[in-house]
Design a protein around this motif. Sequence first.
Motif, mmCIF file in Angstrom:
data_model
loop_
_atom_site.group_PDB
_atom_site.id
_atom_site.type_symbol
_atom_site.label_atom_id
_atom_site.label_comp_id
_atom_site.label_asym_id
_atom_site.label_seq_id
_atom_site.Cartn_x
_atom_site.Cartn_y
_atom_site.Cartn_z
ATOM 1 N N LYS A 48 -4.180 5.335 13.016
ATOM 2 C CA LYS A 48 -4.993 6.238 13.837
ATOM 3 C C LYS A 48 -4.208 6.711 15.051
ATOM 4 C CE LYS A 48 -9.519 4.615 12.411
ATOM 5 N NZ LYS A 48 -10.745 3.906 12.777
ATOM 6 N N ALA A 49 -3.461 5.814 15.691
ATOM 7 C CA ALA A 49 -2.671 6.186 16.860
ATOM 8 C C ALA A 49 -1.566 7.180 16.503
ATOM 9 C CB ALA A 49 -2.063 4.943 17.499
ATOM 10 N N ALA A 50 -1.041 7.060 15.285
ATOM 11 C CA ALA A 50 0.042 7.941 14.833
ATOM 12 C C ALA A 50 -0.489 9.183 14.123
ATOM 13 C CB ALA A 50 0.974 7.180 13.901
ATOM 14 N N ASN A 51 -1.813 9.304 14.037
ATOM 15 C CA ASN A 51 -2.446 10.416 13.331
ATOM 16 C C ASN A 51 -1.939 10.509 11.892
ATOM 17 O OD1 ASN A 51 -4.243 12.539 13.095
ATOM 18 N ND2 ASN A 51 -2.781 14.062 13.828
ATOM 19 N N MET A 56 -3.061 -2.539 11.144
ATOM 20 C CA MET A 56 -2.363 -1.433 10.493
ATOM 21 C C MET A 56 -3.168 -0.146 10.621
ATOM 22 S SD MET A 56 -0.853 -3.386 7.138
ATOM 23 C CE MET A 56 0.238 -2.112 6.577
ATOM 24 N N THR A 57 -4.482 -0.241 10.453
ATOM 25 C CA THR A 57 -5.340 0.933 10.560
ATOM 26 C C THR A 57 -5.299 1.502 11.980
ATOM 27 O OG1 THR A 57 -6.771 0.058 8.815
ATOM 28 C CG2 THR A 57 -7.688 1.785 10.190
ATOM 29 N N THR A 95 4.578 0.132 5.065
ATOM 30 C CA THR A 95 5.778 -0.673 5.281
ATOM 31 C C THR A 95 6.219 -0.601 6.736
ATOM 32 O OG1 THR A 95 6.481 -0.288 3.002
ATOM 33 C CG2 THR A 95 8.166 -1.019 4.551
ATOM 34 N N TYR A 96 6.263 0.618 7.267
ATOM 35 C CA TYR A 96 6.644 0.789 8.675
ATOM 36 C C TYR A 96 5.650 0.100 9.603
ATOM 37 C CZ TYR A 96 10.255 4.215 7.456
ATOM 38 O OH TYR A 96 11.365 4.828 6.961
ATOM 39 N N ALA A 97 4.362 0.225 9.302
ATOM 40 C CA ALA A 97 3.348 -0.406 10.141
ATOM 41 C C ALA A 97 3.530 -1.925 10.144
ATOM 42 C CB ALA A 97 1.953 -0.030 9.651
#
Length: 129
Positions: A48-51, A43-44, A25-27
Motif C-alpha cells: 500500500k505504501a508503494a502503491n 507485506m500488505t 520477494t522484495y517486500a
Amino acid sequence: SADLVQRSQTPDAMAEVDNETLACTYAALILHDDGLPINAESMTKLFKAANCEVETFWPGMFAKALAGADINALCMKLGDAGAGGGDAGGDAPAAAAGGGGGGGDKKEAKKKEPEPEEEEEDMGFSLFD
C-alpha cells in the motif's frame, strides 16, 4: 475453469504473476533487512505504501513459505547457485573455509594452477592491419 487456466497462461498474465511474486520477494527482503516479522499484514502495508497492487493471496503464501526460514542462508545459497552448479558445489567452499584437517587443503589448491594459454596460430593476416 478452463477459461481461467487458458487466461492464466497468456504472456500478459504470466508477466503479472512474475511482477507480483517479485514484489513479494522484495517486500520479504525489506522486512527481513529491517528486522521486522515477515507476515502477510506487514507485506500488505508495504504494498500500500508503494502503491503496488498484488493479489491478496500472495503475501500470505510468501509469509507461510518463509515462516521459520533462515533468510540469510537462503540469500547465500542464491549467491552460490551460479558458481557451484547446485547444492554439492555450494557446500564445498563452506567446508574449505572451516579449516578442517591440517594443511592438506592448501596443497590441493596449489595443484590447480591455470594451464598456460596456447599461442594463437599466425594465419597470415591481422585484424588491425
